[in-house]
Write a protein that holds these residues in place. Structure first.
Motif, PDB file in Angstrom:
ATOM      1  N   LEU A 116       2.926   0.581  15.325  1.00 12.01           N
ATOM      2  CA  LEU A 116       2.045   1.687  14.937  1.00 12.01           C
ATOM      3  C   LEU A 116       2.064   1.865  13.417  1.00 12.01           C
ATOM      4  O   LEU A 116       1.020   2.086  12.791  1.00 12.01           O
ATOM      5  CB  LEU A 116       2.490   2.973  15.631  1.00 12.01           C
ATOM      6  CG  LEU A 116       1.571   4.161  15.435  1.00 12.01           C
ATOM      7  CD1 LEU A 116       0.279   3.946  16.182  1.00 12.01           C
ATOM      8  CD2 LEU A 116       2.227   5.446  15.893  1.00 12.01           C
ATOM      9  N   GLY A 117       3.247   1.737  12.830  1.00  7.39           N
ATOM     10  CA  GLY A 117       3.367   1.823  11.366  1.00  7.39           C
ATOM     11  C   GLY A 117       2.540   0.757  10.680  1.00  7.39           C
ATOM     12  O   GLY A 117       1.862   1.017   9.690  1.00  7.39           O
ATOM     13  N   ARG A 118       2.570  -0.452  11.241  1.00  4.82           N
ATOM     14  CA  ARG A 118       1.803  -1.557  10.636  1.00  4.82           C
ATOM     15  C   ARG A 118       0.298  -1.275  10.724  1.00  4.82           C
ATOM     16  O   ARG A 118      -0.443  -1.477   9.756  1.00  4.82           O
ATOM     17  CB  ARG A 118       2.128  -2.867  11.347  1.00  4.82           C
ATOM     18  CG  ARG A 118       3.534  -3.374  11.034  1.00  4.82           C
ATOM     19  CD  ARG A 118       3.874  -4.590  11.872  1.00  4.82           C
ATOM     20  NE  ARG A 118       2.985  -5.708  11.615  1.00  4.82           N
ATOM     21  CZ  ARG A 118       2.436  -6.481  12.550  1.00  4.82           C
ATOM     22  NH1 ARG A 118       2.695  -6.238  13.824  1.00  4.82           N
ATOM     23  NH2 ARG A 118       1.647  -7.467  12.230  1.00  4.82           N
ATOM     24  N   VAL A 119      -0.145  -0.782  11.885  1.00  6.06           N
ATOM     25  CA  VAL A 119      -1.572  -0.514  12.065  1.00  6.06           C
ATOM     26  C   VAL A 119      -2.021   0.613  11.135  1.00  6.06           C
ATOM     27  O   VAL A 119      -3.069   0.535  10.498  1.00  6.06           O
ATOM     28  CB  VAL A 119      -1.880  -0.163  13.545  1.00  6.06           C
ATOM     29  CG1 VAL A 119      -3.320   0.269  13.701  1.00  6.06           C
ATOM     30  CG2 VAL A 119      -1.588  -1.336  14.434  1.00  6.06           C
ATOM     31  N   LEU A 120      -1.177   1.656  11.026  1.00  9.59           N
ATOM     32  CA  LEU A 120      -1.555   2.784  10.162  1.00  9.59           C
ATOM     33  C   LEU A 120      -1.663   2.340   8.705  1.00  9.59           C
ATOM     34  O   LEU A 120      -2.588   2.721   7.993  1.00  9.59           O
ATOM     35  CB  LEU A 120      -0.548   3.924  10.300  1.00  9.59           C
ATOM     36  CG  LEU A 120      -1.004   5.186   9.592  1.00  9.59           C
ATOM     37  CD1 LEU A 120      -1.953   5.961  10.467  1.00  9.59           C
ATOM     38  CD2 LEU A 120       0.145   6.060   9.173  1.00  9.59           C
ATOM     39  N   LEU A 125      -4.993   1.264   3.927  1.00  5.37           N
ATOM     40  CA  LEU A 125      -5.493   0.387   2.866  1.00  5.37           C
ATOM     41  C   LEU A 125      -7.000   0.178   3.010  1.00  5.37           C
ATOM     42  O   LEU A 125      -7.722   0.099   2.011  1.00  5.37           O
ATOM     43  CB  LEU A 125      -4.772  -0.957   2.883  1.00  5.37           C
ATOM     44  CG  LEU A 125      -3.282  -0.911   2.575  1.00  5.37           C
ATOM     45  CD1 LEU A 125      -2.710  -2.307   2.569  1.00  5.37           C
ATOM     46  CD2 LEU A 125      -3.006  -0.252   1.231  1.00  5.37           C
ATOM     47  N   GLN A 126      -7.483   0.117   4.236  1.00  7.48           N
ATOM     48  CA  GLN A 126      -8.920  -0.078   4.447  1.00  7.48           C
ATOM     49  C   GLN A 126      -9.735   1.121   3.975  1.00  7.48           C
ATOM     50  O   GLN A 126     -10.877   0.971   3.558  1.00  7.48           O
ATOM     51  CB  GLN A 126      -9.196  -0.330   5.928  1.00  7.48           C
ATOM     52  CG  GLN A 126      -8.855  -1.740   6.352  1.00  7.48           C
ATOM     53  CD  GLN A 126      -9.035  -1.945   7.830  1.00  7.48           C
ATOM     54  OE1 GLN A 126      -9.289  -0.997   8.572  1.00  7.48           O
ATOM     55  NE2 GLN A 126      -8.894  -3.171   8.274  1.00  7.48           N
ATOM     56  N   VAL A 127      -9.168   2.324   4.060  1.00 10.15           N
ATOM     57  CA  VAL A 127      -9.926   3.493   3.612  1.00 10.15           C
ATOM     58  C   VAL A 127      -9.560   3.901   2.171  1.00 10.15           C
ATOM     59  O   VAL A 127      -9.961   4.954   1.709  1.00 10.15           O
ATOM     60  CB  VAL A 127      -9.769   4.703   4.550  1.00 10.15           C
ATOM     61  CG1 VAL A 127     -10.155   4.341   5.949  1.00 10.15           C
ATOM     62  CG2 VAL A 127      -8.384   5.263   4.508  1.00 10.15           C
TER      63      VAL A 127
ATOM     64  N   GLY B 160     -13.937   2.329   1.963  1.00 11.61           N
ATOM     65  CA  GLY B 160     -13.428   3.033   0.797  1.00 11.61           C
ATOM     66  C   GLY B 160     -12.336   2.298   0.053  1.00 11.61           C
ATOM     67  O   GLY B 160     -11.715   2.872  -0.840  1.00 11.61           O
ATOM     68  N   ASN B 161     -12.089   1.027   0.395  1.00 16.34           N
ATOM     69  CA  ASN B 161     -11.097   0.265  -0.370  1.00 16.34           C
ATOM     70  C   ASN B 161     -11.641  -0.028  -1.772  1.00 16.34           C
ATOM     71  O   ASN B 161     -12.846   0.033  -2.003  1.00 16.34           O
ATOM     72  CB  ASN B 161     -10.731  -1.035   0.361  1.00 16.34           C
ATOM     73  CG  ASN B 161     -11.936  -1.868   0.664  1.00 16.34           C
ATOM     74  OD1 ASN B 161     -12.987  -1.354   1.013  1.00 16.34           O
ATOM     75  ND2 ASN B 161     -11.799  -3.172   0.532  1.00 16.34           N
ATOM     76  N   VAL B 162     -10.738  -0.327  -2.715  1.00 17.61           N
ATOM     77  CA  VAL B 162     -11.163  -0.511  -4.097  1.00 17.61           C
ATOM     78  C   VAL B 162     -11.462  -1.974  -4.367  1.00 17.61           C
ATOM     79  O   VAL B 162     -10.663  -2.857  -4.055  1.00 17.61           O
ATOM     80  CB  VAL B 162     -10.090   0.009  -5.071  1.00 17.61           C
ATOM     81  CG1 VAL B 162     -10.436  -0.320  -6.503  1.00 17.61           C
ATOM     82  CG2 VAL B 162      -9.940   1.510  -4.917  1.00 17.61           C
ATOM     83  N   ILE B 163     -12.656  -2.237  -4.917  1.00 20.07           N
ATOM     84  CA  ILE B 163     -13.025  -3.583  -5.359  1.00 20.07           C
ATOM     85  C   ILE B 163     -13.456  -3.455  -6.813  1.00 20.07           C
ATOM     86  O   ILE B 163     -14.326  -2.649  -7.145  1.00 20.07           O
ATOM     87  CB  ILE B 163     -14.159  -4.158  -4.486  1.00 20.07           C
ATOM     88  CG1 ILE B 163     -13.680  -4.371  -3.049  1.00 20.07           C
ATOM     89  CG2 ILE B 163     -14.666  -5.482  -5.063  1.00 20.07           C
ATOM     90  CD1 ILE B 163     -14.728  -4.882  -2.101  1.00 20.07           C
ATOM     91  N   LYS B 164     -12.826  -4.214  -7.680  1.00 22.55           N
ATOM     92  CA  LYS B 164     -13.132  -4.128  -9.117  1.00 22.55           C
ATOM     93  C   LYS B 164     -14.489  -4.781  -9.401  1.00 22.55           C
ATOM     94  O   LYS B 164     -14.899  -5.712  -8.688  1.00 22.55           O
ATOM     95  CB  LYS B 164     -12.030  -4.846  -9.909  1.00 22.55           C
ATOM     96  CG  LYS B 164     -10.697  -4.133  -9.845  1.00 22.55           C
ATOM     97  CD  LYS B 164     -10.628  -3.068 -10.893  1.00 22.55           C
ATOM     98  CE  LYS B 164      -9.323  -2.295 -10.818  1.00 22.55           C
ATOM     99  NZ  LYS B 164      -9.297  -1.173 -11.734  1.00 22.55           N
ATOM    100  N   PRO B 165     -15.187  -4.348 -10.463  1.00 21.71           N
ATOM    101  CA  PRO B 165     -16.494  -4.943 -10.781  1.00 21.71           C
ATOM    102  C   PRO B 165     -16.435  -6.452 -11.001  1.00 21.71           C
ATOM    103  O   PRO B 165     -17.377  -7.161 -10.663  1.00 21.71           O
ATOM    104  CB  PRO B 165     -16.907  -4.224 -12.063  1.00 21.71           C
ATOM    105  CG  PRO B 165     -16.166  -2.957 -12.044  1.00 21.71           C
ATOM    106  CD  PRO B 165     -14.898  -3.194 -11.326  1.00 21.71           C
ATOM    107  N   SER B 166     -15.295  -6.948 -11.540  1.00 25.61           N
ATOM    108  CA  SER B 166     -15.212  -8.389 -11.793  1.00 25.61           C
ATOM    109  C   SER B 166     -15.181  -9.188 -10.490  1.00 25.61           C
ATOM    110  O   SER B 166     -15.523 -10.373 -10.474  1.00 25.61           O
ATOM    111  CB  SER B 166     -13.963  -8.703 -12.624  1.00 25.61           C
ATOM    112  OG  SER B 166     -12.824  -8.254 -11.943  1.00 25.61           O
TER     113      SER B 166
END
Lengths: 184, 404
Positions: A116-120, A125-127, B160-166
């Motif tokens: 669960l920690g890994r998924v969270l 990171l995705q958001v 919403g992850n960060v992608i740099k302009p480069s």
């Protein structure tokens, strides 16, 4: 003293929020307005200058955060979530979800906490959340909860948030470094 | 001895006036209602920010959910779970804490099951529906996959992850699953980066009439332009929205010729765009990333946009200074007066004092190794001593000229 800080915070929240004044403008082809507005509501928090509630230092649960990590366990499932100080729960991961449950043997044992920690961490990171506050205190360094926290950290999410940057007043003793001027 | 003295005093006081004793208790009276009864800040704010749901309601403008029988799904899932419980390999892995689930698979399954609800919450957290569609929202029913290919590898776009302009100089690779004989439209908008209008968007990419999922066969109406967040303005949202078209649509009013480097031509309003075409298009999916300034943009502004690079700084609220009094009692006169003077004049005085010791050719004198151990010649008033010490230690207002 207290009055002045509250005043600043309210100004930050209402009027001066997301306004940036320009220092150099030149008009060749594309015009640039001297005042630029970034409407992204998460921008100031990420730049560390957004308002962060202070709360009282003996208060429980702690209120000093932009985003904080929560962990709840029922008799059958574990649920981890990220809570925002205004918007409430914004992100959850639970072993009751089919996507996670599908690959687990049991939904409440140690390995389910770790996974669960890994998924969270992956979802954080995705958001675009790389730092979240964590006020969970595990009972022992090897129990389920501490293994969960370890898995979140190993997934690339820091479990501490930086303090809010407050502009120094002219009579302050020193001038702290501005976080956005520090080059990586 | 002390005890008897106290007793006599109390007796005398009791004899004189009992009400006097009560009035002597200081700092123990409650102002207003007691904590349990009085409204907290939270309840007061909730009341102030309350919006009547009968007036301020949101409208779902997205695609309907896919029709799958719930009981059938449950049956299938139970079957899988039962088999899993019988598996000795999985049991051993779980017992030895070595069970490590496949994150890619979890992500794929999540997109199909509870993903749309979670994604909607994130999008609302980033204020995207509010800024693009006003009072409307939708669920991302079609999983949209976007990633940028660059020299360092590939940067996928999530929520919403960060992608740099480069990393985002070239147009991204877009893929999604769809039925045959369907038409789609894709837009990439930035609601935070407009250089002149504060509530407008820039359109960075617009492809319409896409047959099935082949972007290259679609009609490119606005060419791709990389994100260019100016220095000091922080993170901007760059939002991909996929629309499902009911029929072939004539987008010629949105057509921009060439690379369209005149930014005012790229001004766009998703709200108006959707409002005009709402009978023919339905938003099906939304992904977005955040981008902030990096070094590569200097070159982009100079050579491609052909303009000087704009630099901004956040406009903080000025410090609170209370109203000046005619007779400020118990206030240090120099510090008090300084608060009401022009800060530029104060800085000028500091600078002039510094320049007195600076030789035009030899430069400034070396720093004092022990600033607090320098002897004061003759009589120096204590306030001035303190001021000199502060300047030597680089404390307070002297920083305004030292750090320039």
């Amino acid at each position: 003293m207290i009055k002045s800080t509250i005043n600043n915070n309210f100004l930050l929240n209402k009027e001066v929020k997301r306004r940036f004044a320009s220092t150099s403008i030149n008009q060749l082809k594309n015009k640039v307005s001297p005042i630029f507005t970034n409407r992204n509501p998460r921008n100031l928090e990420r730049l560390r200058i957004g308002y962060k509630p202070d709360g009282y230092h003996v208060e429980y649960p702690d209120k000093q955060f932009w985003h904080k990590l929560l962990l709840k366990s029922s008799g059958k499932y574990v649920t981890a979530s990220v809570c925002h100080y205004q918007n409430g729960e914004i992100l959850t991961a639970s072993t009751s979800e089919w996507a996670i449950k599908k690959q687990l043997y049991r939904t409440i044992d140690t390995s389910s906490y770790v996974n669960l920690g890994r998924v969270l961490a992956q979802r954080c990171l995705q958001v675009g959340l790389i730092e979240i506050s964590c006020f969970i205190k595990p009972n022992s360094p090897n129990d389920k909860v501490s293994l969960f926290l370890k898995a979140v950290e190993e997934g690339g999410v820091s479990l501490t948030e930086p303090p809010q940057y407050k502009p120094s007043r002219p009579w302050d003793i020193d001038r702290p470094e501005k976080p956005w001027e520090v080059t990586e | 001895m002390a005890g008897t003295l106290w007793n006599t005093c109390r007796n005398i006081n009791n004899n004189i006036n009992t009400s006097l004793l009560i009035s002597l208790r200081q700092g123990h009276h409650l102002r207003g209602k007691p904590p349990g009864v009085a409204k907290s800040l939270e309840t007061k704010l909730a009341k102030a920010n309350f919006k009547d749901p009968a007036i301020y309601y949101k409208v779902d403008i997205g695609l309907p959910p896919s029709q799958i029988s719930k009981s059938k799904l449950k049956e299938e899932r139970l079957k899988v779970l039962k088999e899993q419980r019988k598996s000795p390999i999985l049991e051993k892995l779980a017992r030895e804490r070595k069970l490590s689930i496949n994150l890619e698979e979890v992500y794929e399954e999540w997109l199909k099951s509870t993903g749309p609800k979670d994604i909607k919450r994130i999008i609302e957290h980033y204020g995207i529906f509010e800024h693009l569609y006003g009072d409307a929202y939708f669920y991302s029913r079609v999983p949209l996959k976007v990633f940028y290919e660059n020299n360092e590898g590939s940067s996928p776009v999530y929520f919403g992850n960060v992608i740099k302009p480069s990393e985002a100089t070239q147009k991204p690779i877009v893929s999604y699953e769809c039925d045959k004989n369907t038409l789609w439209a894709l837009t990439l908008v930035n609601p935070d980066g407009h250089l002149t209008e504060q509530t407008s968007e820039y359109i960075h990419w617009f492809v319409g009439n896409i047959p099935e999922n082949d972007i290259t066969k679609g009609e490119t109406l606005v060419e791709y332009l990389q994100p260019f967040p100016p220095k000091g303005t922080g993170y901007q949202r760059l939002i991909f929205v996929l629309y499902k078209q009911e029929k072939q649509i004539d987008f010629s009013s949105f057509k921009r010729d060439g690379l369209c480097l005149n930014l005012s031509d790229r001004t766009f309003s998703t709200y108006d765009f959707y409002k005009n075409l709402q009978d023919h298009i339905t938003p099906a999916s939304l992904v977005f990333y955040q981008s902030d300034w990096d070094k590569s943009l200097k070159d982009f502004y100079h050579n491609i946009l052909n303009m000087k690079e704009p630099i901004f700084e956040y406009d903080f609220a000025p410090p609170y200074i209370k109203k000046q009094k005619w007779f400020p009692i118990r206030e240090p006169f120099n510090l008090y007066m300084d608060k009401y003077r022009d800060p530029k004049q104060i800085n000028k005085e500091f600078l002039l004092r510094k320049l007195q010791n600076v030789h035009p050719f030899k430069g400034s004198p070396p720093p004092i190794p022990f600033p607090n151990a320098v002897y004061f010649e003759g009589y120096v008033p204590s306030w001035l001593k303190l001021e000199i010490r502060k300047s030597r230690l680089k404390w307070g207002r002297i920083n305004e000229i030292e750090n320039q």
